[in-house]
Design an enzyme around this catalytic site. Structure first.
Site, PDB file in Angstrom:
ATOM      1  N   CYS A 159      -4.220  -2.453  -2.800  1.00  0.00           N
ATOM      2  CA  CYS A 159      -3.173  -3.403  -2.416  1.00  0.00           C
ATOM      3  C   CYS A 159      -1.994  -2.747  -1.697  1.00  0.00           C
ATOM      4  O   CYS A 159      -1.381  -3.356  -0.815  1.00  0.00           O
ATOM      5  CB  CYS A 159      -2.672  -4.175  -3.632  1.00  0.00           C
ATOM      6  N   HIS A 250       4.835  -4.938  -2.832  1.00  0.00           N
ATOM      7  CA  HIS A 250       4.787  -3.476  -2.702  1.00  0.00           C
ATOM      8  C   HIS A 250       5.544  -3.060  -1.444  1.00  0.00           C
ATOM      9  O   HIS A 250       5.348  -3.627  -0.366  1.00  0.00           O
ATOM     10  CB  HIS A 250       3.347  -2.989  -2.618  1.00  0.00           C
TER      11      HIS A 250
END
Length: 359
Positions: A159, A250
């Site tokens: 991810c 993120h």
């Protein structure tokens, strides 16, 4: 467009819940089966999720609450009979995940996985749809190895790399990349309620994450040859991965060096980001972002809370591009880890594979 019956394997975990929410009103995909571990089997999804629903941006879908959850392994044949393909988001050791995904593929059920177990299987494509859609060309070779007519496995990449690799991918000559990632707690399947130790805290270690961040871009940059995906030798990546007290999103700080004579100007880089169109945009897929790469001119942008949900969480946000004293350039990137980086990216991958007639 044809309608597809789909299953969610690992439906009770955080990414499985994200799949449930994304698929609630999907124009192509109708959820007809849910599966999880043996301890969840036999109960309805509503019963299980009454106290276990983790997502803050939407409740458990009413349309799924009445579905009985199957045992992903023991009830495999039943699940396969109810679906055209499955999404897989199980939380198991890699060997068990790999075996389970193979079992579904061998039962002639295509598997679109958000797990890491098959990322280094040479004939399993690891697709970021906007970048390397051509890697789906390896699927017939995988089917030949498995002895299947329909069944195969495809996976999503890690991810965190899905915010900085897309920012670098459009440029030829990328040679060396240093990246520091600042990763949300949902990447560990946690919330602040379930992981109170993360409040007001930073943990400078995420098990296995740096190895994934350094190796997986090579497969995305790779090419199909002789029925497998060959890993690219360049760019070289080195990474430091840090867990930070953020719910979703993120973030990364990126330093890049180009091969001699290949360094673009700052203006050229921004122009490329502003004008980038990936394969999914051209195909008009339902989950595809209209603007995949978004460059912010403001010095204090992008910010996680303000930008992670751009394009329904399916876009990459970029900012602070400037020259560096040791590398050529440095900049920052942001993406939503459970949407673009996991469930949303998997749904988009499935849309791509349907449009390409692999499913």
């Amino acid at each position: 467009m044809r309608q597809y019956r789909v299953g969610i394997i690992g439906a009770t975990g955080m990414v499985g819940q994200r799949f449930a929410l994304l698929l609630e009103h999907h124009p192509w995909f109708n959820v007809t089966a849910l599966a999880a571990s043996a301890r969840s089997a036999g109960k309805t999804y509503g019963e299980l999720m009454d106290s276990r629903w983790l997502l803050k941006d939407g409740p458990c879908p009413e349309s799924l609450k009445g579905l009985t959850v199957y045992d992903a392994a023991a009830d495999l044949a039943k699940v396969v009979s109810l679906v055209d393909f499955v999404f897989c988001a199980v939380v198991l050791p890699k060997d068990e995940t790999r075996a389970l995904e193979d079992a579904y593929a061998l039962a002639e059920c295509p598997v679109v996985s958000s797990n890491s177990a098959h990322r280094w299987t040479p004939d399993v494509p690891m697709i970021v749809p906007e970048l390397n859609a051509k890697h789906a060309e390896v699927i017939p070779a995988q089917r030949k190895r498995l002895g299947t007519a329909r069944g195969f496995v495809t996976v999503k990449s890690n991810c965190s790399i899905q915010n900085y690799v897309p920012a670098l991918f459009p440029f030829p000559g990328v040679q060396d990349v240093l990246v520091c990632t600042y990763q949300a707690i949902s990447g560990a399947g946690k919330t602040f309620e379930t992981w109170p130790e993360m409040v007001d805290n930073v943990i400078p270690y995420i098990g296995g994450e740096e190895e994934k961040s350094e190796k997986e871009p090579g497969k995305i940059y790779g090419y199909v040859e002789d029925g497998v995906i060959k890993t690219a030798g360049l760019p070289n990546f080195t990474a430091q991965c840090i867990r930070v007290p953020v719910t979703d999103g993120h973030f990364s700080a990126v330093f890049v060096r180009f091969a001699e004579g290949m360094k673009p100007t700052k203006e050229q880089m921004i122009d490329v980001w502003d004008s980038f169109e990936g394969t999914t945009h051209k195909l008009g897929l339902p989950s595809a972002p209209k603007q995949f790469l978004n460059y912010f001119r403001e010095d204090n942008m992008p910010q996680t809370k303000l930008c992670r949900d751009i394009e329904n969480g399916m876009a990459v946000s970029i900012g602070r591009l400037r020259e560096d004293s040791q590398y050529d350039y440095k900049f920052v990137c942001l993406s939503h880890n459970t949407l673009l980086g996991a469930a949303g990216g998997s749904v988009l991958t499935a849309e791509l594979l349907c449009a390409q007639n692999y499913i």
